[in-house]
Scaffold this motif. Structure first.
Motif, PDB file in Angstrom:
ATOM      1  N   LEU A  84     -34.208  -5.474  -8.085  1.00 58.70           N
ATOM      2  CA  LEU A  84     -34.050  -5.996  -6.737  1.00 58.70           C
ATOM      3  C   LEU A  84     -35.370  -5.871  -5.982  1.00 58.70           C
ATOM      4  O   LEU A  84     -35.969  -4.799  -5.936  1.00 58.70           O
ATOM      5  N   THR A  85     -35.824  -6.978  -5.407  1.00 56.47           N
ATOM      6  CA  THR A  85     -37.015  -6.976  -4.561  1.00 56.47           C
ATOM      7  C   THR A  85     -36.621  -7.511  -3.187  1.00 56.47           C
ATOM      8  O   THR A  85     -35.607  -8.193  -3.034  1.00 56.47           O
ATOM      9  N   PHE A  86     -37.471  -7.234  -2.178  1.00 51.55           N
ATOM     10  CA  PHE A  86     -37.058  -7.456  -0.801  1.00 51.55           C
ATOM     11  C   PHE A  86     -38.146  -8.161   0.000  1.00 51.55           C
ATOM     12  O   PHE A  86     -39.328  -7.860  -0.155  1.00 51.55           O
ATOM     13  N   SER A  87     -37.708  -9.090   0.857  1.00 50.76           N
ATOM     14  CA  SER A  87     -38.621  -9.778   1.769  1.00 50.76           C
ATOM     15  C   SER A  87     -38.359  -9.247   3.177  1.00 50.76           C
ATOM     16  O   SER A  87     -37.290  -9.505   3.751  1.00 50.76           O
ATOM     17  N   PRO A  88     -39.304  -8.493   3.749  1.00 50.36           N
ATOM     18  CA  PRO A  88     -39.063  -7.871   5.051  1.00 50.36           C
ATOM     19  C   PRO A  88     -39.132  -8.863   6.197  1.00 50.36           C
ATOM     20  O   PRO A  88     -39.840  -9.879   6.134  1.00 50.36           O
ATOM     21  N   ALA A  89     -38.396  -8.570   7.260  1.00 50.16           N
ATOM     22  CA  ALA A  89     -38.531  -9.312   8.505  1.00 50.16           C
ATOM     23  C   ALA A  89     -39.831  -8.894   9.183  1.00 50.16           C
ATOM     24  O   ALA A  89     -40.420  -7.859   8.859  1.00 50.16           O
ATOM     25  N   THR A  90     -40.284  -9.707  10.111  1.00 50.07           N
ATOM     26  CA  THR A  90     -41.525  -9.397  10.826  1.00 50.07           C
ATOM     27  C   THR A  90     -41.432  -8.035  11.504  1.00 50.07           C
ATOM     28  O   THR A  90     -40.465  -7.730  12.195  1.00 50.07           O
ATOM     29  N   GLY A  91     -42.452  -7.210  11.274  1.00 51.69           N
ATOM     30  CA  GLY A  91     -42.506  -5.897  11.885  1.00 51.69           C
ATOM     31  C   GLY A  91     -42.018  -4.771  10.996  1.00 51.69           C
ATOM     32  O   GLY A  91     -42.122  -3.609  11.373  1.00 51.69           O
ATOM     33  N   TYR A  92     -41.512  -5.113   9.786  1.00 51.02           N
ATOM     34  CA  TYR A  92     -40.984  -4.092   8.881  1.00 51.02           C
ATOM     35  C   TYR A  92     -41.770  -4.075   7.572  1.00 51.02           C
ATOM     36  O   TYR A  92     -42.372  -5.081   7.171  1.00 51.02           O
ATOM     37  N   VAL A  93     -41.745  -2.919   6.892  1.00 50.01           N
ATOM     38  CA  VAL A  93     -42.441  -2.785   5.615  1.00 50.01           C
ATOM     39  C   VAL A  93     -41.503  -3.180   4.474  1.00 50.01           C
ATOM     40  O   VAL A  93     -40.283  -3.156   4.609  1.00 50.01           O
TER      41      VAL A  93
END
Length: 261
Positions: A84-93
């Motif tokens: 599982l990989t993740f695409s952060p929202a703006t402002g998050y790591v």
């Protein structure tokens, strides 16, 4: 001995039993699940905009987390190992990848996927010098309950302007306490700083500095400070005295900021 008619009836009965047995086996095979599900929860709920499961052969399945609850569900996954990989929202790591194994007919938990703020300042900072309005395009500094150190610059080319608003939480006559009004120039801290750069020369204008006369030189008014939501907003105006000889005071008016951090 069986008569021909009885023999035929027996064969028909055996054939019917075989068909029923075959049909039952076929239905059992069809009912057996061939895929599974992986579920999890994003914390905070709005920190990620996409979760991607990648199989060992490169196949991918994507899910969008619920912005209110943070829950996500990756469905129709053939049994096997996934990353599982993740695409952060703006402002998050971006969280570290998570290994999971999907199982046919089961829902497997990926647990809590925790993301943190990246600490970068974004938003709006504007001001006037004379009749000209300026807007920051670059931001620096840090904001927390320990103090506000906010800098915005128009650009970093051959000519630029920069505003800095500094309210330390400690060592200041008026320490940072969130929402409130902070006078400038009455002591070294808090202070406002206007810096201009042109023709290879940077000139700083400060409201307070050792050796300056202690007098009112302006205000920073913090109208909103939310450390949990990581937002801050307010207004400012001040008169800056040049550190170098040969320059005039600069009056900064209509200053406004509204940022996340």
């Amino acid at each position: 001995m069986l008569t021909t008619s009885r023999f035929r009836i027996l064969l028909l009965w055996l054939s019917l039993c075989l068909q029923l047995l075959t049909t039952a086996c076929s239905q059992e095979e069809e009912a057996r699940p061939t895929t599974g599900t992986v579920e999890g929860t994003v914390v905070p709920a709005d920190a990620l905009r996409l979760v991607t499961a990648t199989a060992t052969d490169g196949r991918t399945v994507e899910a969008i987390p619920d912005a209110t609850t943070g829950r996500f569900s990756l469905t129709a996954l053939p049994a096997g190992a996934y990353t599982l990989t993740f695409s952060p929202a703006t402002g998050y790591v971006r969280p570290e990848p998570v290994k999971v194994t999907a199982e046919n007919g089961r829902s497997v938990s990926a647990g809590r996927i925790v993301s943190g703020r990246d600490g970068l300042i974004r938003g709006m900072l504007t001001w006037n010098v004379g009749s000209t309005s300026y807007s920051a395009t670059l931001y620096y500094g840090s904001i927390s309950k320990s103090g506000m150190f906010l800098t915005g610059a128009t650009s970093l080319g051959a000519t630029w302007q920069q505003i800095s608003l500094v309210i330390p939480g400690y060592g200041s006559t008026i320490p940072f306490q969130g929402v409130g009004t902070y006078p400038l120039g009455e002591a070294e801290y808090p202070f406002g700083d206007f810096t201009s750069y042109a023709n290879g020369n940077a000139v700083r204008h400060l409201t307070g500095y050792p050796g300056f006369a202690s007098k009112s030189r302006g205000l920073i008014t913090v109208t909103r400070f939310d450390e949990n939501a990581r937002t801050a907003a307010g207004t400012f105006e001040f008169v800056g005295t040049p550190l170098q000889l040969g320059y005039e005071d600069v009056t900064v008016t209509n200053g406004r900021f509204d940022v996340t951090f």
